[in-house]
Structures are given as structure tokens and as C-alpha cells.
Scaffold this motif. Structure first.
Motif, PDB file in Angstrom:
ATOM      1  N   ARG A  65       0.828  -1.200   0.000  1.00  0.00           N
ATOM      2  CA  ARG A  65       0.000   0.000   0.000  1.00  0.00           C
ATOM      3  C   ARG A  65       0.864   1.252   0.000  1.00  0.00           C
ATOM      4  O   ARG A  65       0.622   2.187  -0.751  1.00  0.00           O
ATOM      5  N   SER A  66       1.887   1.264   0.850  1.00  0.00           N
ATOM      6  CA  SER A  66       2.674   2.497   0.905  1.00  0.00           C
ATOM      7  C   SER A  66       3.440   2.690  -0.406  1.00  0.00           C
ATOM      8  O   SER A  66       3.581   3.821  -0.884  1.00  0.00           O
ATOM      9  N   TYR A  67       3.833   1.583  -1.042  1.00  0.00           N
ATOM     10  CA  TYR A  67       4.476   1.736  -2.353  1.00  0.00           C
ATOM     11  C   TYR A  67       3.495   2.369  -3.349  1.00  0.00           C
ATOM     12  O   TYR A  67       3.811   3.312  -4.059  1.00  0.00           O
ATOM     13  N   VAL A  68       2.277   1.851  -3.344  1.00  0.00           N
ATOM     14  CA  VAL A  68       1.277   2.343  -4.296  1.00  0.00           C
ATOM     15  C   VAL A  68       0.976   3.824  -4.040  1.00  0.00           C
ATOM     16  O   VAL A  68       0.926   4.631  -4.968  1.00  0.00           O
ATOM     17  N   LEU A  69       0.808   4.175  -2.773  1.00  0.00           N
ATOM     18  CA  LEU A  69       0.467   5.566  -2.471  1.00  0.00           C
ATOM     19  C   LEU A  69       1.588   6.519  -2.894  1.00  0.00           C
ATOM     20  O   LEU A  69       1.340   7.665  -3.253  1.00  0.00           O
ATOM     21  N   GLU A  70       2.824   6.007  -2.893  1.00  0.00           N
ATOM     22  CA  GLU A  70       3.928   6.856  -3.352  1.00  0.00           C
ATOM     23  C   GLU A  70       4.008   6.938  -4.871  1.00  0.00           C
ATOM     24  O   GLU A  70       4.646   7.830  -5.419  1.00  0.00           O
ATOM     25  N   HIS A  71       3.399   5.974  -5.551  1.00  0.00           N
ATOM     26  CA  HIS A  71       3.538   5.931  -7.005  1.00  0.00           C
ATOM     27  C   HIS A  71       2.200   6.027  -7.731  1.00  0.00           C
ATOM     28  O   HIS A  71       2.035   5.476  -8.816  1.00  0.00           O
ATOM     29  N   LEU A  72       1.260   6.743  -7.138  1.00  0.00           N
ATOM     30  CA  LEU A  72      -0.072   6.832  -7.746  1.00  0.00           C
ATOM     31  C   LEU A  72      -0.030   7.397  -9.160  1.00  0.00           C
ATOM     32  O   LEU A  72      -0.876   7.073  -9.990  1.00  0.00           O
ATOM     33  N   ASP A  73       0.958   8.233  -9.437  1.00  0.00           N
ATOM     34  CA  ASP A  73       0.998   8.855 -10.765  1.00  0.00           C
ATOM     35  C   ASP A  73       1.503   7.900 -11.841  1.00  0.00           C
ATOM     36  O   ASP A  73       1.473   8.235 -13.019  1.00  0.00           O
ATOM     37  N   GLU A  74       1.976   6.711 -11.431  1.00  0.00           N
ATOM     38  CA  GLU A  74       2.477   5.762 -12.440  1.00  0.00           C
ATOM     39  C   GLU A  74       1.543   4.576 -12.602  1.00  0.00           C
ATOM     40  O   GLU A  74       1.602   3.870 -13.599  1.00  0.00           O
TER      41      GLU A  74
END
Lengths: 491, 323, 319
Positions: free
Chosen positions: A372-381
Motif C-alpha cells: 500500500r505504501s508503495y502504491v500511495l507513493e507511485h499513484l501517478d504511475e
């Protein structure tokens, strides 16, 4: 044969054909068509664009006249729209199709075993392969199905799986549609039109036929008929539609007509003493198999949503008693939950002891803290999808999103992580389309239709959906998508 | 102890309706400390009664009435033997580690996840804080505390909420009926990661002893009742009745268990027609050796405004997802 | 056949017949108006409203323009041409898979044409163009239906709907004309009366056929005989009732319900009409006679609903 001159690239109608990182279905390199596209390529070079334009108009008109439309929700009058059709076929070589066929057969077998397991003994849950919590928290998990035996143990008998072709040329599964997959009527309609537009090309290519789909569907449905019915008569099969206002109503009427079965609405059916009847002018007639295009929730107001006006009260009890069969079975949605999707390769290994033939797309589970934290950091990709939605609704496409949209999804994910998953933004393959008088490349996917009755049947082909807007990755009809015919070559 | 139970449910419709279908959960369970010795179900007008067991093992009877009718009367009679078990003692029960081990090794997820009426939402979280509802001591002790706390905090007021009221209503007004208390307790207990389930059934009300022991029974005599069962390590499922501040005992007769009320309504039905309906329920519970009392007046009556049943709604059609 | 489908086909057909009928009434009226004084026309307006089952305006003032609008494009009037065509289309839309593509396209085209006519094109309403288009659209639909749809059970419900509706309309129209009894019945009418009787015949598309049978001499008795009892003319009560009966007999056989109530009722009505003498009818009052026809027709309609479309499950389970 000599490779065509690079100049051809700039000749009409290919003057504006563009390439990017995506796999191109037609060209192996700019100006060099793949072997199986050679003939179409030549044809397009020779055909005056005016001819093609005329053919496109004829095709559009034919769709309009046949009433091949879908409904767009939200506006009141004139809600029916023609589903845009692109004239140029998408061609799939025989060998590639074989792999797809094997992969999908494997997948539907495993998913059916999974459904039978979780609604009975739950071995896969006890063995810790799939987390129990994931299954029990799924909106489409139907406790009412526990311990209920379905004919032949088949839960999903009609399936439409979305495949995408990745930049390396391999096919991967994007979504399993195990509840009420739609679109097969467009596959059949596209074929009918293309046979008229390119008769010679079609014959010379040696394209596998798809026209027997309706017959295969009927055979599949009959194969599921309850044992009690064969003693009385030929099993009575009906198609249950939500009604004329449903987006796929055209398809429901089309399939009913093609199969020669009755198209019924909930109000045409009733249940008495656990037996389902339909109201006809000649009196009540018993029904054995229902190909239902109504969601679980709405099927039976006695058992599920009480406010449903579309269902048949008591249907589930008749189903439980084995007096009627529903296809697909109730509760199949748990297996096409987008979070469960991440576990399908493990499911295939668990039940079949085989490696998956078709790969999955990498999927981040947002219930997992680190993912989840990875996704939240990379929402623009990334692409974020709501697990219970389909049709391209409830989706965030990172690279095409605004800051506001990303914030909105961040909030939603943090509030309900179980409701979302994330995937890398895929570069779907691109195929030639005839747009604005010339050939242009557009992103496509592929939805083959799988039937599972006495055995697994795939009609060779499927619905190739096209993102008609330039640069768009969304192929859903509700979001500006169209479709094209899919030619699977016989050899 | 053997009890005789009679449970009569009457639906009246004005004007007449047709094609009624109904499901009832009225047969007492035979498990744990209880055996259902006999059970009969009568339906008026006459109908074929069919049955099945639902996913938690409750027996469900169902039937349909095709013709027009203004009344449906369902009468269930049963005799049930309930073993007396002494009140559970903390010394016999396990600790938190035992509980977690039990949960990890088995499938209790259904009774741990939030369910329709038992949502761990902000008002409930607020209550949990207020009651200091967090793991401490041993599980049984904490459960008894929560049970008593709900009993003390909430006033029992018949008809203050409806069967489909969310627990927020009771939480806000600090009053409700047995169903609300059960749902509140379930949500609190599941919040502690203790499996907890809803029980619907009956309670035998002792006669009041003048000046004698303090009588806790608040729940309405002549009606069905609801309480909860929580999983206590080494003891298994233990009954807690927050309405009456009772733990275990032999005065409760279990009919159905589920995640919450939505899984186990005593009756559930649909019909065709546009009618005003009225539901009345009468329950008697008596020791089997005594003479069965005469039917009492209905304990409660629910009147509903006319609803147009089963007219096809366009928005429903549109809502059908086609994948 | 599904009851719901049969019900939709039946009603589709009734609505379309109704639209065509109203269009013809107004069309005829517009023609007559050219030859008449305003006062003479006013009475006919009232009859027109009565025949279309629209209550007359409360203030009693007849304003031709607004009345034409009420009868044609007013969506709030369920008997207006637009409402009827829309209802016919909606019924067919619900069962589109049961009809041929050509049928759907024709009815849809008619609907779009009527629906796109706006009040600003009111001139259309004062010429034949609009009303002719509606009549032709309906005729075309009937022709397309007869030549592209199997003449099976579904087609029979379409026949049934059309002729049940026509019987009722004809009877109602005849009733309004014989309400004010003309004297003497069996003589050629005077010139001021002449136009009214020709109007009645034309409203039933019957003027030419009448002339072929009786010459151009208009006698009320003969008009009544022709419109009520002629077995060959498609817009006579007798002819319509025969068709109703034929459709019911066919449906009775297809559904194996030969002896049911609707078939009996239609048979009785047929027999009444075929044995009636116009002199007897006129002697006892034409009004009473058409009322009785309408009542029997309504009974047959109710019986059709109860036997084929909306029967009780209880009764169906017994049989």
C-alpha cells in the motif's frame, strides 16, 4: 518476398501511422508487416481510401439497422448508441491462439475447482494458499451457496476473459469476468459485417469460424440441465434479462433469438413449491435452465435484495432444491474479485499442479501495508481499480490523472484498502484501425469467450476492443471504446 | 429442563395480496446444551412446507401461497430440552494467548468480520472508548464486563427501534431492544478480535418473587428474544444476554444463530399486491410439565404502509452490471 | 408465448389503431370545415371530442387550434396521436425480438416523425399533411407486419388488438351520430345534413365503398346498415368483430384453450351481428344497440386479459 520499401510507410493510407513502446500487431518494425498481416497490408495499400470509407459507412449503417446498440446510462432519451466498429480485422496466428486456448482452458478449470472448494470444504483456505479474510470479505461471496451442489460441479459455464498483449509480445490475463460477461453479440455482428466487406481477403486468409457460438452456448446450457428434467421432456432453457433499459439488452435479445429460446424478465417467472414456471398464454410452463443476465443481488428478493424488482421470489430455494439450474451459478463473483485475481496463479498451481500458461499482470494488494505504501507513493504511475467494479468505472489511470483525482483515490484507498488494487500502467498492444480516412494505430485488448458444459469450448476469436481515442488506454464501450473483428487463422 | 414453546405469527393484508412466499426460522436448534424434542409448523391458508438448512445450520422452513389471501398465520410448536450448565468461571477459561491460538487455527472469520448490523463505525468506536473496551484481564472477565456495561448504559424501551434500524439509532438515544443490544455487543466484541455471533430464540421468564431476589429480566415476555454468543477459550461458545445481564444459564432457547439479525429473521416474505400489512406475534414459553397457558395477546404489532411490490424499476435494470 | 409478450403486442396494436382513427377523424373534419359555416362546425367538434373520449373544455368555448393540439401533440392527453404512437412504440420496444426488424423500423420512423412535429409547425395541423402521414404510417406498418411476420400466435394478438380497438371506436362513433336521431331515417338527407353523414362515412374510410353499394344517395338507415352490418367492409363493426373472433379461435387452437371464455364471448357477438336486421335495430334505437356491442366487446377484452395475459397462478396450477 522482398521486404516492402521503407517508403511504403509514408504512403497513404499509412501516412500517419505511429509507433511507440507498445507491441504493434501489424508491424514488426516500421514499414515491415508481420507475415500474417502481409496480405491485409497489401490490400490496404491497393484499395483506394474512398472504397474503405464507403465500406465503413455501409458497416455503420448495417449496425444501426440491426439495432446493434448499447445503452449509455445517465441521459434520458436517445440512450441507445451504436457500438463503434472498426473495419480492419485483428489477426491472430494459429499458434498464438493455441496457447491462448490452452491457457484459458486451464484457468477456467482451476477457477471452477476453486469455487467448488470454497463453497464446500475450503481446503485452499485451510492450507493458507488464499487468505480466508479475502474470501469472506468479498462482496460477491455468497454464504447461501455453502454446501450446495451445482450440476457437474460447474460454477462458471460462461466466461469472458480480458487479455492484453504486453510489449514483449506475450499475452497476459487482465481480468476474469465470471459473473455476466457480455459483448459476444458484437463478436458475431462484427464477423457478419466483415465477411461482407472483405469477402475475398476473408476467404484467402482461412479464418476460423465463430458463427456456431449460439449453438455451443445452447449445448452448454442444456448440458447443465437438472437430471429431473430429462425424464419429462427436452430441458426448457430461458434467458433472463433485466429488461429493455439494460445496457446489454440488445445482446440478450440477440442471443435468445439465435438460440431459439425464450427471453424472459423476472415478472414472467414465478416459483411454486420450489418449481420455476413461466407465464405463457397457454398457461404455466416449467423452466429447467436459466441463462441469467441479472446480478446475484437482484435475482431473488426473498433471498437477496428485498427491494429488487427484477428478480423471481423463491428462485434460490428452487435452485437449492435442484429443480432449476442457473448459469452462471450464484456466487462466482468471488473468483473474479480483483484482489483475488492476484492469487489465481497460485490457485492454478494448487488444484492442477501446473504452471499457469498465461501470465497475470502484476497486482498490488492494498490491504498489505508495504504494498500500500508503495502504491500511495507511485499513484501517478499506476492504475488503481475498485475491486467490485467493471466496465471501466471506478478507475484511476495514474499517468493520465490530475492531482485532485489522485488525492481522491488516496483518501479512498486509506479508508477502504480492501476495495482497491493497483497495477502498473500497461502498454497495451496497438493494432491498425481505419479512422478519418486513414490507417492509425490504436490500443486494443482481446476478450475470448469460454464455455464450460460437457467440456470446455472456445470459439476461435473473441471481441477485440479498441480505445478509439488517440492515446487512450481504456477500451470499455462506456468510455469511448469500440470493437473490431478478430480473425484466428486456421493454420 | 423441558420447555414447550408456541410461537404464532399473523400477517394481515388489506386489500388481499397474492403469490406470497415466506421463509421462517422457528425450529429450535439441537446442538450445544439443547435438544429440540419435537417441532410442528402450521400454516393457514394451507401450503406445502419445504425445508433446508442454512449455512450456519439453522433449519429454515418455507412455503408459498399462490391464491389471493388477506391473512397468513404461521404457528410453530416445539418442545425443547435445555441442560443446566453452571455459570462459566474465569478459572476454567483460557487467556488471550489461548484465544488467539484458537482463532488462528480455525475458521472463525465469519464471526470476526463486520456484518450488516454490526459495523465498527465511529459511534461504536466512541462507545468502545467510553467503556474502556480493550484487551485486559482475561477474555471471559472482559466479556462479562461488556455485557453488564451495555445492560446498565442502555434503557430497554420496547418499540423504540425497528427491526431494520442501524445500531446508530440505539447508540444515539441510549435505548433500544434486545436486538440492538446484541448488535452493539457483537460489534464491540469483534472489535476485540473475539469471535461473536447473534442468537435469536426465546427466554423463559420466571415469575417475579415479591421481595425476593433481584429480577433482571427486562426483555418482553411473549416475544422472541435475541442475545449473543462469544468464543471463550477452553469453554467454547458462551451465551451473553446484555438485555438481561445474564451469562449462560438454562432459560434461553436457541432457535437460530448468524452473524447478525440479517442472517436469521424469524420470518421473511414477499408478496404481490399493493396492500397495507399488519404483523402480530405471540410467543408463550412454559415448562413442559405445567399446563400450556392460553394464547396470550400479541406481544407486538407492526403496521406497514402500503408498498407497491414488484413493479419493475428502470433504475434496477440499469444497475445490472454487464461485465 | 409469454403472457407479457402477448400483452405488449396486443396493446401496441390497439394504440396504433387508436392513433390512426384519431388522425382520420381530424383529417375528415378539416376537409368538411372548408364547406361549412363556423356554427355548423362547432357541433362536430364536440362529437369529435366525445368520440376521442376527451372531456370538452369547461367554458364550453371551442377553439379549433388548441383542440387540434390537444388531440394530436399533447403528451398529457393519453388519447392524443402522439401519446398513442409513443405507447405503441414503447410496447413494441419491450418485445422487439418478437417482431421483424422492418416492423420495428417502420413504427420507430412513425414515432420519430410525429414526435419531431412541433407546435411551431402548426400549419401542418391545418393541412392534410400531418394526418395523412400518420394514417399512411399506420397502414404501412400493418402491411409490413402482414408480409414480414409469421402469421403465428404473436401476429394473432396484433390482429386481435387492432380489431378489438376498431370495434369499440366504430361503435362509439356511430353512437355519437345517431344520438340526435335524424328524421326520417329512410330518406335521402337534406343538404345541410348531407355533409355530416358523408363526414361519418369518411371518418370510417367508408364513403367510396358505401357509394359502390348504395349509390351516392345518403340515407341514415343505409349508413347505419353499412357501418354496422356489412360483412365485407374492413371498417364495419361486423367485419371487425368477425376478425376478433377469427383471431380468438386461432389463439384458442394454438394455446389449446379452445373452449375458454373469450372465444365464447366473441362467438356470441358475431352471431348477434350476423342475424341482426337494420330495421329492428333502428326501431329499438341505434344507440342502445351500439352500447350493447361496446359492452360485449369490453367483456371480451376483459376475458382475454384474464385468460391469456394476467390469469391467477392458482387457477393455472389447477388446470
Amino acid at each position: 518476398m522482398n521486404p516492402p520499401e521503407p517508403l511504403t510507410l509514408f504512403r497513404p493510407p499509412f501516412r500517419n501511422y505511429q509507433f511507440d513502446a507498445a507491441y504493434d500487431e501489424m508491424f514488426s518494425a516500421p514499414g515491415t508487416p508481420r507475415a500474417h498481416y502481409q496480405a491485409l497490408f497489401q490490400n490496404l495499400l491497393e484499395l483506394p481510401p474512398e472504397e474503405l470509407r464507403k465500406s465503413q459507412q455501409a458497416a455503420d449503417l448495417s449496425f444501426l439497422h440491426q439495432g446493434i446498440t448499447f445503452t449509455v446510462y445517465g441521459n434520458d432519451e436517445g440512450t441507445e448508441r451504436v457500438f463503434p466498429n472498426d473495419l480492419l480485422p485483428r489477426i491472430i496466428p494459429h499458434q498464438e491462439w493455441r496457447k491462448i486456448e490452452n491457457g484459458l482452458t486451464q484457468r477456467i478449470a482451476a477457477l471452477n475447482l476453486f469455487l467448488e472448494d470454497i463453497y464446500h470444504h475450503g481446503r485452499i483456505l485451510a492450507d493458507g494458499i488464499v487468505p480466508r479474510e479475502l474470501v469472506y470479505s468479498c462482496r460477491h461471496f455468497r454464504r447461501e451457496m455453502r454446501g450446495l451442489t451445482v450440476p457437474r460441479g460447474i460454477y462458471v459455464s460462461i466466461c469472458g476473459t480480458d487479455l492484453v498483449r504486453l510489449p514483449d509480445g506475450s499475452f497476459a490475463v487482465l481480468e476474469d469476468n465470471l459473473r455476466v460477461p457480455s459483448g459476444v453479440s458484437y463478436m458475431l455482428a462484427n464477423r457478419k459485417v466483415l465477411k461482407k466487406v472483405f469477402p475475398t481477403l476473408f476467404r484467402d486468409y482461412g479464418v476460423s469460424p465463430v458463427d456456431h457460438y449460439a449453438q455451443a452456448l445452447l449445448a452448454t446450457l442444456r448440458a447443465l440441465a437438472p437430471a429431473s428434467s430429462s425424464a419429462r421432456h427436452e430441458p426448457k432453457v430461458v434467458l433472463l434479462t433485466p429488461g429493455v433499459f439494460n445496457s446489454a439488452y440488445f445482446e440478450h435479445t440477440f442471443l435468445a433469438q439465435q438460440m431459439g429460446i425464450e427471453l424472459v424478465e423476472g415478472r414472467d417467472l414465478l416459483v411454486h413449491d420450489n418449481v420455476v414456471y413461466m407465464r405463457t398464454t397457454a398457461g404455466l410452463r416449467r423452466v429447467d435452465v436459466i441463462y441469467r443476465r441479472v446480478d446475484d443481488d437482484f435475482l431473488d428478493p426473498l433471498c437477496f435484495r428485498q427491494d429488487s424488482s427484477l428478480g423471481v421470489p423463491g428462485l434460490f430455494n428452487a435452485y437449492r432444491a435442484g429443480n432449476v439450474v442457473l448459469a452462471n451459478a450464484i456466487g462466482t463473483g468471488v473468483a473474479d474479485d480483483k484482489a483475488l485475481y492476484a492469487y489465481v496463479p497460485a490457485i492454478i498451481r494448487y488444484y492442477l499442479d501446473e504452471d499457469p500458461i498465461l501470465a497475470n499482470v502484476q497486482t498490488y494488494l492494498l490491504t498489505d501495508r508495504s504494498q500500500r505504501s508503495y502504491v500511495l507513493e507511485h499513484l501517478d504511475e499506476l492504475v488503481v481499480k475498485a475491486v467490485g467494479e467493471s466496465g471501466g468505472y471506478g478507475m484511476l489511470i495514474g499517468p493520465h490523472s490530475t492531482e485532485v483525482e489522485r488525492e481522491e483515490f488516496r483518501r479512498r484507498i486509506e479508508a477502504e484498502p480492501r476495495n482497491y488494487i493497483a497495477q502498473p500502467t500497461l502498454s497495451l498492444s496497438r493494432a491498425p484501425c481505419f479512422l478519418d480516412g486513414e490507417v492509425q494505430a490504436r490500443h486494443v485488448d482481446l476478450r475470448p469467450y469460454i464455455l464450460y458444459g460437457e467440456n470446455v469450448t472456445l470459439v476461435p476469436g473473441g471481441l477485440t476492443r479498441v480505445a478509439l481515442r488517440r492515446g487512450s488506454l481504456v477500451v470499455n464501450s462506456s468510455q469511448g471504446g469500440g470493437s473490431k473483428d478478430t480473425w484466428v487463422l486456421r493454420a | 429442563m423441558i420447555y414447550s414453546v408456541r410461537h404464532t405469527t399473523t400477517f394481515r393484508y388489506e386489500p388481499a395480496v397474492r403469490e406470497s412466499l415466506m421463509e421462517v426460522r422457528l425450529q429450535p436448534r439441537s446442538d450445544g446444551d439443547q435438544r429440540c424434542l419435537s417441532f410442528t409448523l402450521d400454516v393457514d391458508p394451507a401450503a406445502n412446507i419445504m425445508q433446508y438448512r442454512d449455512f450456519t445450520g439453522n433449519t429454515v422452513h418455507h412455503f408459498d401461497i399462490a391464491g389471493t389471501h388477506k391473512l397468513v398465520k404461521v404457528t410453530a410448536r416445539s418442545s425443547v430440552e435445555v441442560q443446566f450448565v453452571s455459570a462459566p468461571r474465569a478459572a476454567d477459561s483460557g487467556d488471550w494467548a489461548d484465544l488467539d491460538a484458537l482463532v488462528a487455527g480455525n475458521d472463525y472469520w465469519e464471526m470476526l468480520l463486520p456484518s450488516h448490523f454490526a459495523q465498527f463505525n465511529p459511534p461504536l468506536q466512541q462507545l468502545a472508548r467510553e467503556l474502556g473496551c480493550e484487551r485486559r484481564g482475561n477474555p471471559l472477565g472482559l466479556l462479562m464486563e461488556v455485557n453488564e456495561a451495555i445492560y446498565k448504559l442502555f434503557a430497554y424501551v420496547p418499540n423504540s427501534t425497528k427491526v431494520d434500524s442501524p445500531i446508530e439509532d440505539a447508540l444515539r438515544s441510549r435505548q433500544g431492544v434486545c436486538q440492538d443490544f446484541a448488535h452493539i455487543m457483537i460489534a464491540l466484541v469483534r472489535g476485540l478480535q473475539i469471535p461473536c455471533r447473534y442468537v435469536s430464540g426465546y427466554m423463559f421468564h420466571r415469575e417475579k418473587i415479591e421481595g425476593g431476589e433481584i429480577e433482571n429480566d427486562r426483555s418482553l415476555e411473549g416475544a422472541s428474544h435475541a442475545w449473543v454468543e462469544a468464543l471463550v477459550p477452553r469453554l467454547g461458545w458462551v451465551a451473553f444476554d446484555p438485555t438481561n445481564n445474564l451469562v449462560g444459564g438454562d432459560r434461553h432457547i436457541r432457535v437460530a444463530i448468524g452473524r447478525d439479525y440479517a442472517d436469521v429473521p424469524p420470518t421473511r416474505g414477499v408478496y404481490k399486491g399493493e396492500a397495507q400489512s399488519e404483523l402480530s406475534v405471540a410467543v408463550t414459553v412454559s415448562p413442559a410439565d405445567s399446563v400450556a397457558p392460553e394464547p396470550v395477546m400479541p406481544s407486538f404489532v407492526v403496521r406497514s404502509r402500503p408498498v407497491l411490490v414488484r413493479t419493475v424499476v428502470r433504475s434496477d435494470q440499469e444497475q445490472q452490471q454487464q461485465q | 408465448m409469454l403472457s407479457r409478450v402477448a400483452d405488449s403486442l396486443y396493446w401496441m396494436s390497439r394504440y396504433l389503431e387508436r392513433a390512426e382513427h384519431t388522425a382520420r377523424l381530424i383529417d375528415v373534419d378539416l376537409q368538411l370545415r372548408l364547406d361549412q359555416s363556423l356554427e355548423a362546425g362547432a357541433g362536430r367538434w364536440l362529437r369529435l371530442l366525445q368520440a376521442s373520449q376527451v372531456p370538452p373544455p369547461e367554458d364550453g368555448k371551442i377553439d379549433a387550434e388548441s383542440l387540434t393540439n390537444v388531440l394530436t401533440l399533447d403528451r398529457t392527453n393519453p388519447s392524443s396521436i402522439l401519446s398513442c404512437v409513443a405507447a405503441a412504440r414503447e410496447n413494441l420496444r419491450q418485445v422487439r425480438e418478437q417482431c421483424s426488424t422492418e416492423m420495428w423500423e417502420q413504427l420507430n420512423r412513425l414515432y420519430l416523425q410525429v414526435n419531431s412535429t412541433t407546435a411551431s409547425e402548426a400549419w401542418l395541423l391545418h393541412t392534410h399533411v400531418f394526418f395523412r402521414a400518420v394514417q399512411e404510417g399506420a397502414h404501412l406498418f400493418q402491411g409490413v407486419t402482414d408480409s414480414t411476420m409469421s402469421h403465428g400466435e404473436g401476429w394473432q394478438y396484433i390482429q386481435l388488438g387492432r380489431f378489438v380497438e376498431r370495434t369499440d371506436e366504430l361503435a362509439r362513433l356511430i353512437g355519437t351520430h345517431f344520438g340526435r336521431l335524424p328524421h326520417p331515417l329512410d330518406q335521402a338527407v337534406e343538404s345541410e345534413e348531407y355533409l355530416e353523414w358523408v363526414g361519418l362515412l369518411k371518418s370510417c374510410a367508408a364513403f367510396e365503398a358505401y357509394c359502390k353499394t348504395y349509390t351516392a344517395e345518403i340515407r341514415p338507415m343505409r349508413v347505419a346498415e353499412f357501418l354496422l352490418l356489412n360483412p365485407e367492409f374492413p371498417h364495419s363493426v361486423r367485419f371487425s368483430v368477425d376478425r376478433v373472433q377469427a383471431a380468438l379461435v386461432a389463439i384458442g387452437e394454438l394455446t389449446e384453450r379452445k373452449a375458454e371464455q373469450p372465444v365464447r364471448l366473441a362467438g356470441r357477438l358475431c352471431a348477434t351481428l350476423s342475424f341482426s336486421q337494420i330495421e329492428e335495430i333502428m326501431a329499438s334505437g341505434a344507440n342502445g344497440y351500439v352500447d350493447s356491442v361496446r359492452w360485449q366487446c369490453a367483456q371480451a377484452h376483459t376475458a382475454i386479459q384474464q385468460v391469456y395475459f394476467d390469469y391467477s397462478v392458482e387457477s393455472a396450477l389447477v388446470s
